[in-house]
Design a protein around this motif. Structure first.
Motif, short mmCIF file in Angstrom:
data_model
loop_
_atom_site.label_atom_id
_atom_site.label_comp_id
_atom_site.label_asym_id
_atom_site.label_seq_id
_atom_site.Cartn_x
_atom_site.Cartn_y
_atom_site.Cartn_z
N ASP A 91 -0.47 2.10 3.12
CA ASP A 91 -0.50 0.64 3.12
C ASP A 91 0.84 0.04 3.52
O ASP A 91 0.94 -1.17 3.74
N THR B 84 -11.21 5.58 2.65
CA THR B 84 -10.09 4.86 2.04
C THR B 84 -9.92 5.37 0.61
O THR B 84 -10.89 5.46 -0.14
N ARG C 119 -1.65 1.77 -4.87
CA ARG C 119 -1.41 2.05 -3.45
C ARG C 119 -2.70 2.45 -2.77
O ARG C 119 -3.61 3.01 -3.41
#
Length: 258
Positions: A157, A244, A250
């Motif tokens: 990210d 994902t 995070r």
């Protein structure tokens, strides 16, 4: 081998993962930086009225010195006595660095922004952490007889992209497992929602496997239209071509292409 792609530090947002300071924090910092010198000046005025000029001048000079020191520290480091007490730093909102000699005009022009160092990344800290490899050379990955796919790419990210070939352990301060060679990635996390060795990604040439390493806040697999599903600790889970993962606060995405 685990290698970063051609992402350059200049391409990374200087304020990535930072958190803006709350109104209360900004008021607390201003209270210390402004009210303390103001109180000294008020006491100095009382001293002058009471014919104690010597004490009055000492207090007045102390107030001026304190104010000058605050401006100097704000220009050089973005931190004053009040900001240290509130856990904040004030920097240029476009570059993430201290304002320097232009601190006063930048302050009145609204070019400065204050950030919470307890809940987010310090703007002065590196936006990307270097990859750290174990001392021992990794053993070669076993040959796969089936059609071999391109090694998956992990995108953090923070914008960092990593190509995974073999085993990768991710965490705040990961340790290589004793049973298999692995590469390590130290992921800065001021919120401390990441465990030291949080999760392991393992590429066998066909499938990318994810394993939660008994982390405190867990590892979750997110898919479209469904709630994130937790990974069972120490249980390897195969990931789809597009996936994902949430590791504490995070987030990383992985993609495998033919």
């Amino acid at each position: 081998m685990t290698t970063p792609d051609s992402t350059r530090p200049a391409d990374v947002d200087a304020l990535v993962l930072t958190r803006r300071a709350s109104v209360g924090q900004r008021l607390a910092a201003a209270g210390v930086d402004i009210l303390v010198p103001a109180a000294l000046i008020a006491i100095a005025a009382v001293a002058f009225v009471a014919a104690a000029a010597g004490i009055g001048w000492m207090l007045l000079l102390a107030a001026i010195a304190l104010a000058a020191a605050s401006v100097t520290r704000l220009a050089r480091t973005g931190r004053t006595l009040g900001r240290r007490a509130a856990g904040t730093r004030t920097v240029d909102r476009s570059t993430g660095v201290a304002a320097g000699a232009s601190v006063v005009p930048a302050l009145f022009a609204g070019r400065l922004r204050t950030f919470d160092l307890n809940r987010g990344r310090d703007p002065f800290a590196p936006a990307l952490a270097p990859l750290v490899f174990p001392d021992a050379a990794p053993a070669p990955v076993a040959t796969v007889t089936a059609t071999r796919l391109r090694a998956p790419v992990v995108e953090l990210d923070s914008g960092q992209r990593i190509q995974v070939e073999g085993v990768l352990v991710i965490g705040r301060d990961p340790q290589a497992p004793a049973d298999i060679p692995a590469h390590l990635y130290r992921w800065p996390d001021l919120s401390r929602t990441l465990s030291k060795s949080h999760a392991r990604l393992e590429w066998d040439g066909r499938v990318l496997w994810a394993t939660d390493l008994g982390s405190t806040n867990g590892t979750f697999l997110r898919s479209a239209g469904a709630a994130p599903q937790p990974l069972l600790p120490f249980q390897p889970t195969p990931l789809p071509a597009k996936a994902t993962l949430e590791l504490g606060d995070r987030v990383l995405t992985v993609s495998t292409a033919a």
